[in-house]
Write an enzyme that holds these catalytic residues in place. Sequence first.
Site, short mmCIF file in Angstrom:
data_model
loop_
_atom_site.label_atom_id
_atom_site.label_comp_id
_atom_site.label_asym_id
_atom_site.label_seq_id
_atom_site.Cartn_x
_atom_site.Cartn_y
_atom_site.Cartn_z
N ARG A 85 39.68 56.96 16.26
CA ARG A 85 39.13 58.06 15.64
C ARG A 85 38.08 57.24 14.58
O ARG A 85 37.08 57.85 14.32
CB ARG A 85 39.90 58.96 14.83
CG ARG A 85 39.31 59.79 13.84
CD ARG A 85 40.21 60.63 12.84
NE ARG A 85 40.89 59.68 11.90
CZ ARG A 85 40.52 59.23 11.02
NH1 ARG A 85 39.11 59.47 10.70
NH2 ARG A 85 40.85 58.10 10.36
N LYS A 86 38.57 55.98 14.33
CA LYS A 86 37.60 55.53 13.19
C LYS A 86 36.35 54.88 13.66
O LYS A 86 36.16 53.90 14.65
CB LYS A 86 38.48 54.18 12.63
CG LYS A 86 39.81 54.75 11.95
CD LYS A 86 40.71 53.34 11.81
CE LYS A 86 42.01 53.89 11.36
NZ LYS A 86 43.08 53.09 11.41
N THR A 87 35.30 55.47 13.51
CA THR A 87 33.76 55.05 13.86
C THR A 87 33.13 54.78 12.72
O THR A 87 33.50 55.19 11.69
CB THR A 87 33.34 56.14 14.84
OG1 THR A 87 33.24 57.59 14.00
CG2 THR A 87 33.94 56.43 15.86
N ILE A 126 34.19 50.18 18.44
CA ILE A 126 33.97 49.33 17.24
C ILE A 126 33.45 48.17 17.37
O ILE A 126 32.35 47.63 17.23
CB ILE A 126 35.17 49.46 16.11
CG1 ILE A 126 35.62 50.76 15.77
CG2 ILE A 126 34.49 48.63 15.07
CD1 ILE A 126 34.56 51.70 15.11
#
Length: 199
Positions: free
Chosen positions: A12-14, A150
């Site tokens: 989810r971490k973008t 990422i």
Amino acid sequence: AINKNIRVACTRKTLPLLSPLQKYAVYVGGGDTHRFRLDDCVMIKDNHIVAVGIEKAFERIKKVSFTKKIEVEVDNLEQLKEVLKYKPDIVLLDNFKPEEVGEALGIIDNYEKEHNHRPIVEVSGGIKEDNVLDYAKYNVDVIRLIVIAIRKFFNARFSRSKSFVPIDKPIATIGPISGEISIAPIITAVELAFKPIEA
């Protein structure tokens, strides 16, 4: 043998303002986009368990709509045993070594036989291109890699050489469609999405 039913998911971490592009690149490459926002599901993380305990954490989510899936992050086998009592929709095995994943699946298999409930099993943490096959041989449902959304972006945007290394050899033949989906085209799609940024 490789479990060909595994979904390869991104994190989810973008990066700020780039989430739609990063997620779309993962989707085009054959990966699972995972959550877009924090409220896409209910996530009980290890710090929540440390803060209030497993029982209270589950009590606090009773007001959440039935439409939201409940995912619980566990750090060890004892936590897993305790969490399974509450029948979560998804269990995240966080930072488990491959052999520990095998032990965890044994616990989940036994729980399923006794209670007729099996959560979706996701593994994450420390999984990269060079060790993904060590996890892909197990009967897990999802492998989540931060690398595909990422690190490849950072390599593209900030590398000194400003060049890509083409990926034409599959890294892992895992995936839900034909058994020939690999994380290679996912990474390639992310790289191509950011190609114009190099100029």
